[in-house]
Design a protein around this motif. Sequence first.
Motif, short mmCIF file in Angstrom:
data_model
loop_
_atom_site.label_atom_id
_atom_site.label_comp_id
_atom_site.label_asym_id
_atom_site.label_seq_id
_atom_site.Cartn_x
_atom_site.Cartn_y
_atom_site.Cartn_z
N TYR A 106 0.85 -1.19 0.00
CA TYR A 106 0.00 0.00 0.00
C TYR A 106 0.89 1.25 0.00
CZ TYR A 106 -3.48 -3.27 2.06
OH TYR A 106 -4.31 -4.33 2.35
N ALA A 107 1.88 1.24 0.89
CA ALA A 107 2.78 2.40 1.00
C ALA A 107 3.59 2.60 -0.27
CB ALA A 107 3.70 2.22 2.21
N PHE A 108 4.04 1.49 -0.88
CA PHE A 108 4.85 1.60 -2.10
C PHE A 108 4.06 2.28 -3.21
CE2 PHE A 108 6.08 -0.01 -6.28
CZ PHE A 108 7.44 0.28 -6.28
N TRP A 109 2.87 1.78 -3.49
CA TRP A 109 2.10 2.33 -4.60
C TRP A 109 1.53 3.71 -4.27
CZ3 TRP A 109 3.25 0.75 -9.08
CH2 TRP A 109 3.61 -0.58 -9.30
N GLU A 110 1.20 3.94 -3.01
CA GLU A 110 0.74 5.28 -2.64
C GLU A 110 1.86 6.30 -2.84
OE1 GLU A 110 -1.57 7.45 1.08
OE2 GLU A 110 -0.06 5.92 1.52
N THR A 111 3.08 5.91 -2.51
CA THR A 111 4.23 6.79 -2.72
C THR A 111 4.51 6.95 -4.21
OG1 THR A 111 5.23 6.24 -0.60
CG2 THR A 111 6.72 7.03 -2.32
N MET A 112 4.41 5.87 -4.96
CA MET A 112 4.69 5.91 -6.40
C MET A 112 3.70 6.81 -7.15
SD MET A 112 6.72 4.67 -8.78
CE MET A 112 7.43 3.17 -8.09
N ILE A 113 2.43 6.73 -6.79
CA ILE A 113 1.39 7.43 -7.55
C ILE A 113 1.02 8.77 -6.94
CG2 ILE A 113 -0.94 7.25 -8.51
CD1 ILE A 113 1.23 5.31 -9.65
N PHE A 114 1.01 8.85 -5.61
CA PHE A 114 0.56 10.08 -4.96
C PHE A 114 1.66 10.79 -4.17
CE2 PHE A 114 -3.27 7.41 -5.39
CZ PHE A 114 -4.06 8.27 -6.14
N ARG A 115 2.91 10.29 -4.31
CA ARG A 115 4.06 10.91 -3.66
C ARG A 115 3.85 11.06 -2.15
NH1 ARG A 115 7.27 12.71 -7.75
NH2 ARG A 115 6.27 13.09 -9.76
N ALA A 116 3.30 10.01 -1.53
CA ALA A 116 3.00 10.07 -0.11
C ALA A 116 4.24 10.01 0.77
CB ALA A 116 2.04 8.93 0.28
N GLY A 117 5.33 9.42 0.25
CA GLY A 117 6.55 9.32 1.03
C GLY A 117 6.47 8.36 2.19
N THR A 118 5.57 7.38 2.10
CA THR A 118 5.36 6.45 3.22
C THR A 118 6.10 5.13 3.06
OG1 THR A 118 3.33 5.71 2.14
CG2 THR A 118 3.11 7.42 3.83
N TYR A 119 6.71 4.91 1.91
CA TYR A 119 7.36 3.61 1.66
C TYR A 119 8.82 3.64 2.07
CZ TYR A 119 9.43 -0.34 -0.79
OH TYR A 119 10.13 -1.48 -1.10
N VAL A 120 9.23 2.58 2.78
CA VAL A 120 10.63 2.36 3.12
C VAL A 120 10.97 0.93 2.74
CG1 VAL A 120 12.34 2.27 4.96
CG2 VAL A 120 10.54 4.00 5.03
N GLY A 121 11.93 0.75 1.85
CA GLY A 121 12.28 -0.61 1.44
C GLY A 121 13.16 -0.60 0.21
N ASN A 122 13.50 -1.79 -0.25
CA ASN A 122 14.36 -1.96 -1.42
C ASN A 122 13.80 -3.08 -2.28
OD1 ASN A 122 16.38 -2.53 -3.28
ND2 ASN A 122 18.03 -2.13 -1.83
N PRO A 123 12.91 -2.75 -3.23
CA PRO A 123 12.26 -3.79 -4.03
C PRO A 123 13.24 -4.61 -4.86
CG PRO A 123 11.78 -1.61 -4.91
CD PRO A 123 12.43 -1.40 -3.58
N LEU A 124 14.33 -4.00 -5.30
CA LEU A 124 15.31 -4.74 -6.09
C LEU A 124 15.96 -5.84 -5.25
CD1 LEU A 124 16.84 -5.14 -8.70
CD2 LEU A 124 18.41 -3.33 -7.99
N ALA A 125 16.37 -5.52 -4.06
CA ALA A 125 17.01 -6.51 -3.19
C ALA A 125 16.03 -7.61 -2.81
CB ALA A 125 17.55 -5.83 -1.93
N ALA A 126 14.77 -7.26 -2.59
CA ALA A 126 13.77 -8.26 -2.21
C ALA A 126 13.59 -9.30 -3.31
CB ALA A 126 12.44 -7.56 -1.92
N HIS A 127 13.66 -8.87 -4.57
CA HIS A 127 13.53 -9.82 -5.67
C HIS A 127 14.83 -10.57 -5.95
CE1 HIS A 127 10.00 -7.25 -6.35
NE2 HIS A 127 9.48 -8.26 -7.02
N ALA A 128 15.95 -9.88 -5.78
CA ALA A 128 17.24 -10.50 -6.08
C ALA A 128 17.51 -11.70 -5.19
CB ALA A 128 18.36 -9.47 -5.93
#
Length: 210
Positions: A106-128
Amino acid sequence: MDKEQLRTHDRAIRPRDDTAEHHCPFDVDQGFAKFPALRARDLAGCSYLFERMNNTSAKRPDLTGRADIERLVNAFYDTIRGDEMLGFIFNDVAKTDWAAHLPKMYAFWETMIFRAGTYVGNPLAAHARLVPLTTMGRPQFDRWLAIFTATVDGLFAGEKAEHIKSAAADMANVIHAKINGVEQERYDYSQLTPEQRARYASYKPKVVTH
């Protein structure tokens, strides 16, 4: 448009025969959750169905905020968890803690689309970290993107809906290329818009120093 209007519209344009070329297993109340084994032709049928819906007066709402992001993410992962190609990656390989993962998305996409600034994480590392454990190739990322796109199209339409689909495509292409060490054949970086470049930069792994 409320659900009863959508049901009426859906009945009017949906093929009656489940074997029809444009069959789409989308449920107004449960999204794709009722259909755990989506096939490629189902997703193609949904694209056809949603395109026809777009071309009528029965319009779906655009994404407007956090509540819509949560609705989209919940519907998307309901489908993913039962998908024949991707379900086991989340459930058995990654052993996803859904109670923690869903709010993070929720936080990732809210930050991506609405610039909420609520996401903390590393999606690349999670997939790698999954690469040594299972196949994380182009078919898996294409499947993920097809389900995401179909879910968006089933629920929303508008500028933000198009934006989130573009962002998902960008992310899928970048992460697939980075974790597999291949060229990003889907687009030319020199042709990216400033917004796409910013999204690209956000997917890069963070450097942690001690």
